[in-house]
Design an enzyme around this catalytic site. Structure first.
Site, short mmCIF file in Angstrom:
data_model
loop_
_atom_site.label_atom_id
_atom_site.label_comp_id
_atom_site.label_asym_id
_atom_site.label_seq_id
_atom_site.Cartn_x
_atom_site.Cartn_y
_atom_site.Cartn_z
CB SER A 78 50.21 4.30 -77.89
OG SER A 78 50.61 3.75 -76.66
CB THR A 79 46.44 4.79 -82.35
OG1 THR A 79 47.53 4.11 -82.99
CG2 THR A 79 45.77 5.70 -83.36
#
Length: 379
Positions: free
Chosen positions: A68-69
């Protein structure tokens, strides 16, 4: 002792020591960390192993799936379109994506997609990981579905759906997929080693992900029993993990919430852009990017984090807990298992961290927090 390589200015020796401690005491296998101050690199370190069998060293150009970065990078593209006058955050999503105007979503604004307030945290139809590789199938399901809760009333982390929602708006505006637009507009011109949708030719550079320690079945069941149905859908329909991310179909697909691949210096560079580095965004735009949408106990991950948080327009704010350093208006995004990107406009700092031994924490992995503390101690 794991050998750490790379650049580290003398005043940031504490960061190097902390990075070494991550290997010696915090279960690191292979990882890299990069820090820039006022746009200049001051730390660029890497070490360890790129695979579980310890046959491949982590190299300067090793790529990692950052989970999710990736979301902050996708948000960056949306904000570029705002700067270009091609996207209005307060306009209905349906202005750009007409099919979205179904099931009561006619007036739902774009900003709700970026701030996880759209009420579309999970898919209602039973979904497989293979279904996620079918872009048209997934976005058509999201366009037709009704929200799980009143849009705008609170955040509920859109773990998987965020990339399809924001990515489809990007596609409708530009005619390009998220990965293609990222390459054409940002990473190609600026020479940043990050992709959404990994070319097959780059596969040999990718680190093998190791899953986090498994939670006991009874413990996990007890947690899930307390969750809102939207949270269950967001986190388990489908369940994704390291085994999926290590496959060629996953790497090849464009999943703008989940499968960005890059180096630590690439992550630092991209979050630095969000914080105003290289003049891509002016001060007003930076303030818009980190415009808080109201603190709350997030409907999806709030119980697991045990505190209120605040999501801005594509990133999480550091807030009173200091998840991204002591400046409460610094921002960033964690990736499943531990990776993160950070931008702090006031300190002029950007940080990127990537790894392959995934931790069990929802956010604020101990390795992350130790590195952030070391960076700010050196400023």
């Amino acid at each position: 002792m794991t050998e750490v390589q790379g650049l580290c200015e003398a005043r940031f020796k504490g960061v190097r020591e902390t990075f070494q401690q991550n290997f010696d005491a915090r279960g690191e296998l292979g990882a890299a960390v990069a820090v820039s101050v006022d746009g200049e690199p001051v730390v660029d370190l890497w070490g360890g192993w790129a695979d579980a069998a310890r046959t491949r060293r982590w190299e300067r150009d090793t790529l990692a799936n950052v989970w999710s970065t990736t979301k902050g990078v996708t948000a960056l593209l949306a904000h570029l379109l705002v700067e270009d006058g091609r996207l209005d955050l307060d306009a209905p999503v349906a202005r750009y994506w007409p099919e979205f105007a179904a099931a009561g979503k006619e007036e739902l604004p774009v900003r709700y997609l970026l701030s996880h307030r759209a009420g579309l945290a999970g898919l209602r139809e039973p979904t497989t990981v293979a279904d996620l590789y079918d872009w048209e199938l997934t976005v058509s399901r999201l366009a037709a579905t009704e929200p799980w809760w009143e849009p705008g009333s609170r955040s509920g982390y859109h773990a998987l759906t965020y990339g399809f929602l924001v990515g489809e708006v990007i596609r409708r505006v530009t005619g390009r997929t998220t990965g293609a637009y990222l390459r054409e507009r940002v990473t190609g011109p600026l020479g940043i080693d990050f992709t959404i949708g990994l070319p097959e030719s780059e596969g040999s550079r990718v680190a093998e992900l190791l899953p986090p320690r498994a939670t006991a079945g009874s413990e996990q069941s007890a947690v899930f029993a307390q969750l809102h149905p939207a949270a269950i859908a967001a986190l388990s329909n489908p369940v994704v993990g390291a085994a999926d991310a290590n496959t060629a179909p996953w790497r090849r697909a464009e999943l703008p919430a989940l499968n960005g691949h890059g180096t630590a210096r690439a992550v630092a560079a991209l979050y630095g852009l969000l914080a105003g580095e290289r003049g891509v965004f002016g001060r007003d735009a930076v303030d818009r990017i980190r415009e808080g949408q109201g603190p709350c106990l997030d409907l999806v991950v709030g119980a697991g984090m045990g505190r209120e948080t605040e999501i801005a327009l594509g990133c999480w704010l550091s807030g009173p807990r200091g998840s991204y350093g002591p400046n409460p208006r610094a921002f960033g995004h964690d990736g499943y298992g531990g990776s993160f990107g950070l931008g702090d406009p006031e300190a002029g700092v950007s940080i990127g961290y990537v790894m392959n031994a995934m931790g069990p924490n929802i956010a604020d992995d101990p390795r992350k927090m130790a590195l952030i503390d070391a960076v700010y101690a050196a400023l």
